[in-house]
Design a protein around this motif. Sequence first.
Motif, short mmCIF file in Angstrom:
data_model
loop_
_atom_site.label_atom_id
_atom_site.label_comp_id
_atom_site.label_asym_id
_atom_site.label_seq_id
_atom_site.Cartn_x
_atom_site.Cartn_y
_atom_site.Cartn_z
N LYS A 175 31.85 35.11 50.76
CA LYS A 175 31.65 36.38 51.46
C LYS A 175 32.99 36.95 51.93
N HIS A 176 33.84 36.08 52.44
CA HIS A 176 35.16 36.49 52.89
C HIS A 176 36.00 36.99 51.73
N ILE A 177 35.95 36.28 50.61
CA ILE A 177 36.70 36.67 49.42
C ILE A 177 36.23 38.03 48.90
N ALA A 178 34.91 38.22 48.86
CA ALA A 178 34.36 39.49 48.38
C ALA A 178 34.79 40.65 49.28
N THR A 179 34.80 40.44 50.59
CA THR A 179 35.20 41.47 51.54
C THR A 179 36.66 41.88 51.31
N GLU A 180 37.53 40.88 51.18
CA GLU A 180 38.95 41.16 50.98
C GLU A 180 39.20 41.78 49.61
N LEU A 181 38.42 41.36 48.62
CA LEU A 181 38.56 41.92 47.27
C LEU A 181 38.21 43.40 47.26
N LEU A 182 37.15 43.77 47.96
CA LEU A 182 36.76 45.18 48.04
C LEU A 182 37.84 46.03 48.71
N LYS A 183 38.48 45.49 49.74
CA LYS A 183 39.57 46.22 50.40
C LYS A 183 40.71 46.47 49.42
N SER A 184 40.98 45.47 48.58
CA SER A 184 42.06 45.61 47.61
C SER A 184 41.71 46.63 46.54
N ILE A 185 40.47 46.61 46.09
CA ILE A 185 40.04 47.54 45.04
C ILE A 185 40.20 48.99 45.50
N VAL A 186 39.91 49.24 46.77
CA VAL A 186 40.02 50.59 47.31
C VAL A 186 41.45 51.12 47.17
N ASN A 187 42.43 50.22 47.29
CA ASN A 187 43.83 50.63 47.27
C ASN A 187 44.48 50.52 45.89
N ALA A 188 43.72 50.12 44.88
CA ALA A 188 44.26 50.00 43.54
C ALA A 188 44.30 51.36 42.85
N ASP A 189 45.21 51.51 41.90
CA ASP A 189 45.31 52.75 41.14
C ASP A 189 44.53 52.68 39.84
N VAL A 190 44.59 51.53 39.18
CA VAL A 190 43.83 51.32 37.94
C VAL A 190 43.12 49.98 38.04
N ILE A 191 41.83 49.98 37.75
CA ILE A 191 41.03 48.74 37.74
C ILE A 191 40.56 48.49 36.32
N ALA A 240 40.68 55.16 42.51
CA ALA A 240 41.16 54.42 41.36
C ALA A 240 40.60 54.94 40.05
N LYS A 241 41.32 54.66 38.98
CA LYS A 241 40.85 54.92 37.63
C LYS A 241 40.24 53.64 37.08
N PHE A 242 39.15 53.77 36.35
CA PHE A 242 38.48 52.59 35.80
C PHE A 242 38.65 52.56 34.28
N VAL A 243 39.05 51.41 33.76
CA VAL A 243 39.21 51.26 32.32
C VAL A 243 38.55 49.95 31.89
N VAL A 244 38.14 49.91 30.63
CA VAL A 244 37.53 48.71 30.07
C VAL A 244 38.39 48.23 28.91
N LEU A 245 38.88 47.01 29.02
CA LEU A 245 39.69 46.40 27.97
C LEU A 245 38.97 45.15 27.49
N ASN A 246 38.29 45.25 26.37
CA ASN A 246 37.57 44.07 25.90
C ASN A 246 38.53 43.08 25.26
N HIS A 247 38.03 41.89 24.94
CA HIS A 247 38.89 40.80 24.48
C HIS A 247 39.59 41.12 23.17
N ASN A 248 39.04 42.01 22.36
CA ASN A 248 39.63 42.31 21.06
C ASN A 248 40.74 43.35 21.12
N GLU A 249 40.86 44.04 22.26
CA GLU A 249 41.86 45.11 22.34
C GLU A 249 42.53 45.15 23.70
N CYS A 250 42.74 43.95 24.27
CA CYS A 250 43.21 43.91 25.65
C CYS A 250 44.73 43.82 25.78
N SER A 251 45.48 43.88 24.68
CA SER A 251 46.92 43.68 24.75
C SER A 251 47.63 44.90 25.30
N LEU A 252 48.09 44.81 26.53
CA LEU A 252 48.88 45.88 27.11
C LEU A 252 50.27 45.92 26.48
#
Length: 315
Positions: free
Chosen positions: A99-115, A136-148
């Motif tokens: 529960k603590h991890i989820a709470t802190e994770l949500l706070k971080s997501i709010v401040n992210a630019d790209v998820i 934030a902007k949301f993007v989906v990178l599947n396993h076959n095309e995830c190379s940044l």
Amino acid sequence: MDFKKIGLMQSINESIKSKFKKNRTTCDGVSISYGVDAFNVIDSSLKNKKSSAIIKLSHYQAVLVFEYLRGKKFSRKLMIPDDIRVAATIGVITQVSLKHIATELLKSIVNADVICFEKMGKEEYLLVKSFINPKAKFVVLNHNECSLIENTSLLSYLKGKKVLVISPYDEIIKVQHLHQNLFHKFLITEDYSFDVLTLSLDTIYEKNSAYSLFDKLDSLKVEILKYDFDLALINLSILSAQVGTFVKSLDKCAIDLDEELLRVFGIAKDSAEKSKHDAHWIDLSSYNSGKEKSFLVTGVIGAPIKVKKGKSRKK
């Protein structure tokens, strides 16, 4: 916190809808980018912002947030994660700690630019839906095309910068960095040299007696404050998002590459992946076997130490 709780019936209804629309491009007006569009979003964030946080959320993290927002007890698959790195980082997993991890994770997501999501399942969809005023902007990178590395200008962006690398593989990264311009010649022909500082996580945790997840996070934040750098490359499993947004708060850039961070430095996960590259690449198996102790002097793990034989002197 800028998230709204999700009721059980709502989550069931949205789960049913998600089965019929796997590649949504919007969610309640929020844009979700795939493929080329996803890489363009990441490139734009790298080039146009002085400080930004690009984070990756594993499916485990998406499920964690999903179950937290439903307000129910966490399921067995969260209590016993498949990912060994998650269990190793968290330590003892309890309902309270999750529960603590989820709470802190949500706070971080709010401040992210790209998820960046691994996929767009019901958990990921409802995470996007739970934002009230998403920044934030949301993007989906599947396993076959995830190379940044191959699909964005990441390597060019690193050129000339002071890069803080935060990863469990700090020693092997330092050694491989000596030959940085040899790993990706087919992608970039110009010199893209950059300076690297790595943090020894085990040393930091031991020095600060940091055994719980948030003790580790606090000790890392204190350590990061000691250094002057332009951006951070991160591979910290379930702690990556929190560290990434902390770096952003220092008016710097943070990029969560997860295990792709290894490939920036010519490190393959296993011998099968290594076989696809040239002799300058190494794999983690050679590192984990302890061979690095005898190869560090050469600057290339896997290369033998050559000793010149001289003529013996006669007494």
